[in-house]
Scaffold this motif. Structure first.
Motif, PDB file in Angstrom:
ATOM      1  N   VAL A 166     129.099 -44.158  11.541  1.00 23.63           N
ATOM      2  CA  VAL A 166     128.665 -43.910  10.135  1.00 23.63           C
ATOM      3  C   VAL A 166     127.008 -44.567  10.106  1.00 23.63           C
ATOM      4  O   VAL A 166     126.257 -43.464   9.616  1.00 23.63           O
ATOM      5  N   ALA A 167     126.668 -45.468  10.664  1.00 22.58           N
ATOM      6  CA  ALA A 167     125.308 -46.011  10.666  1.00 22.58           C
ATOM      7  C   ALA A 167     124.470 -45.229  11.528  1.00 22.58           C
ATOM      8  O   ALA A 167     123.488 -44.865  10.938  1.00 22.58           O
ATOM      9  N   ILE A 168     124.758 -44.382  12.493  1.00 20.79           N
ATOM     10  CA  ILE A 168     124.114 -43.571  13.286  1.00 20.79           C
ATOM     11  C   ILE A 168     124.056 -42.213  12.473  1.00 20.79           C
ATOM     12  O   ILE A 168     122.904 -41.582  12.581  1.00 20.79           O
ATOM     13  N   GLY A 169     124.881 -41.765  11.928  1.00 21.36           N
ATOM     14  CA  GLY A 169     124.902 -40.672  11.151  1.00 21.36           C
ATOM     15  C   GLY A 169     123.970 -40.630   9.852  1.00 21.36           C
ATOM     16  O   GLY A 169     123.041 -39.776   9.846  1.00 21.36           O
ATOM     17  N   ALA A 170     124.187 -41.917   9.173  1.00 19.45           N
ATOM     18  CA  ALA A 170     123.374 -42.151   8.303  1.00 19.45           C
ATOM     19  C   ALA A 170     121.802 -42.373   8.439  1.00 19.45           C
ATOM     20  O   ALA A 170     120.791 -41.714   7.765  1.00 19.45           O
ATOM     21  N   GLY A 171     121.733 -43.023   9.587  1.00 22.00           N
ATOM     22  CA  GLY A 171     120.282 -43.259  10.187  1.00 22.00           C
ATOM     23  C   GLY A 171     119.552 -41.689  10.643  1.00 22.00           C
ATOM     24  O   GLY A 171     118.545 -41.540  10.234  1.00 22.00           O
ATOM     25  N   SER A 172     120.433 -40.892  11.440  1.00 23.66           N
ATOM     26  CA  SER A 172     119.992 -39.515  11.587  1.00 23.66           C
ATOM     27  C   SER A 172     119.367 -38.757  10.270  1.00 23.66           C
ATOM     28  O   SER A 172     118.521 -38.132  10.500  1.00 23.66           O
ATOM     29  N   VAL A 173     120.338 -38.849   9.439  1.00 26.40           N
ATOM     30  CA  VAL A 173     119.871 -38.078   8.010  1.00 26.40           C
ATOM     31  C   VAL A 173     118.612 -38.604   7.472  1.00 26.40           C
ATOM     32  O   VAL A 173     117.799 -37.955   7.103  1.00 26.40           O
ATOM     33  N   PHE A 174     118.348 -39.920   7.533  1.00 31.60           N
ATOM     34  CA  PHE A 174     117.466 -40.372   7.039  1.00 31.60           C
ATOM     35  C   PHE A 174     115.919 -39.768   7.794  1.00 31.60           C
ATOM     36  O   PHE A 174     115.055 -39.511   7.338  1.00 31.60           O
ATOM     37  N   VAL A 175     115.996 -39.840   9.140  1.00 33.43           N
ATOM     38  CA  VAL A 175     115.090 -39.359  10.053  1.00 33.43           C
ATOM     39  C   VAL A 175     114.828 -37.776   9.887  1.00 33.43           C
ATOM     40  O   VAL A 175     113.662 -37.540   9.796  1.00 33.43           O
ATOM     41  N   LEU A 176     115.917 -37.215   9.471  1.00 33.55           N
ATOM     42  CA  LEU A 176     115.696 -35.746   9.304  1.00 33.55           C
ATOM     43  C   LEU A 176     115.026 -35.420   8.053  1.00 33.55           C
ATOM     44  O   LEU A 176     114.258 -34.568   8.003  1.00 33.55           O
ATOM     45  N   THR A 177     115.286 -36.099   6.932  1.00 32.79           N
ATOM     46  CA  THR A 177     114.608 -35.856   5.713  1.00 32.79           C
ATOM     47  C   THR A 177     113.210 -36.220   6.033  1.00 32.79           C
ATOM     48  O   THR A 177     112.254 -35.875   5.283  1.00 32.79           O
ATOM     49  N   VAL A 178     112.797 -37.264   6.770  1.00 31.77           N
ATOM     50  CA  VAL A 178     111.514 -37.472   7.161  1.00 31.77           C
ATOM     51  C   VAL A 178     110.630 -36.321   7.646  1.00 31.77           C
ATOM     52  O   VAL A 178     109.646 -36.036   7.382  1.00 31.77           O
ATOM     53  N   LEU A 179     111.434 -35.706   8.950  1.00 32.84           N
ATOM     54  CA  LEU A 179     110.850 -34.564   9.404  1.00 32.84           C
ATOM     55  C   LEU A 179     110.760 -33.319   8.478  1.00 32.84           C
ATOM     56  O   LEU A 179     109.625 -32.660   8.763  1.00 32.84           O
ATOM     57  N   ILE A 180     111.886 -33.084   7.767  1.00 40.47           N
ATOM     58  CA  ILE A 180     111.383 -31.809   7.103  1.00 40.47           C
ATOM     59  C   ILE A 180     110.957 -32.141   5.625  1.00 40.47           C
ATOM     60  O   ILE A 180     110.795 -31.162   4.885  1.00 40.47           O
ATOM     61  N   LYS A 181     110.490 -33.218   5.249  1.00 44.94           N
ATOM     62  CA  LYS A 181     109.860 -33.686   3.863  1.00 44.94           C
ATOM     63  C   LYS A 181     110.759 -32.985   2.769  1.00 44.94           C
ATOM     64  O   LYS A 181     110.121 -32.873   1.723  1.00 44.94           O
ATOM     65  N   PHE A 182     111.909 -33.138   2.970  1.00 42.50           N
ATOM     66  CA  PHE A 182     112.875 -32.773   1.811  1.00 42.50           C
ATOM     67  C   PHE A 182     114.300 -33.290   1.729  1.00 42.50           C
ATOM     68  O   PHE A 182     114.824 -33.485   2.951  1.00 42.50           O
ATOM     69  N   CYS A 183     114.561 -33.923   0.619  1.00 38.49           N
ATOM     70  CA  CYS A 183     115.830 -34.656   0.380  1.00 38.49           C
ATOM     71  C   CYS A 183     116.653 -33.873  -0.500  1.00 38.49           C
ATOM     72  O   CYS A 183     116.264 -33.495  -1.746  1.00 38.49           O
ATOM     73  N   PRO A 184     117.793 -33.253   0.041  1.00 36.26           N
ATOM     74  CA  PRO A 184     118.491 -32.497  -0.879  1.00 36.26           C
ATOM     75  C   PRO A 184     119.118 -33.297  -2.210  1.00 36.26           C
ATOM     76  O   PRO A 184     119.669 -32.560  -3.240  1.00 36.26           O
ATOM     77  N   LEU A 185     119.264 -34.430  -2.200  1.00 36.25           N
ATOM     78  CA  LEU A 185     119.806 -35.014  -3.465  1.00 36.25           C
ATOM     79  C   LEU A 185     118.711 -35.340  -4.527  1.00 36.25           C
ATOM     80  O   LEU A 185     119.104 -35.323  -5.700  1.00 36.25           O
ATOM     81  N   TYR A 186     117.233 -35.261  -4.172  1.00 36.70           N
ATOM     82  CA  TYR A 186     116.561 -35.299  -5.035  1.00 36.70           C
ATOM     83  C   TYR A 186     116.298 -34.263  -6.079  1.00 36.70           C
ATOM     84  O   TYR A 186     116.014 -34.758  -7.495  1.00 36.70           O
ATOM     85  N   PRO A 187     116.513 -33.022  -5.770  1.00 38.66           N
ATOM     86  CA  PRO A 187     116.398 -32.068  -6.951  1.00 38.66           C
ATOM     87  C   PRO A 187     117.683 -32.548  -7.922  1.00 38.66           C
ATOM     88  O   PRO A 187     117.708 -32.035  -9.093  1.00 38.66           O
TER      89      PRO A 187
END
Length: 68
Positions: A36-57
């Protein structure tokens, strides 16, 4: 898909994501929480790379500074 993650937010996400991934791997995959920690960390890094967080809108948040 417009960018909605600003520079400071990206730095925080990158540090937190890298830490979660590191902690997950240090513990091995013996516990499901490490995965779970690896998955959550990967999501954080992915949002950094694409500059978009799907929860923000959904929450009406935009730390990027652009009007959208």
């Amino acid at each position: 898909m417009k960018a909605n993650v600003g520079t400071v937010d990206r730095v925080i996400r990158l540090v937190a994501g890298a830490a979660l991934i590191a902690f997950g791997y240090m513990g091995g995959l013996a516990s499901p929480w490490n995965a779970v920690a690896i998955g959550a960390g990967s999501v954080f890094v992915l949002t950094v790379l694409i500059k978009f967080c799907p929860l923000y809108p959904l929450l009406g948040i935009n730390t990027c500074g652009n009007k959208g």
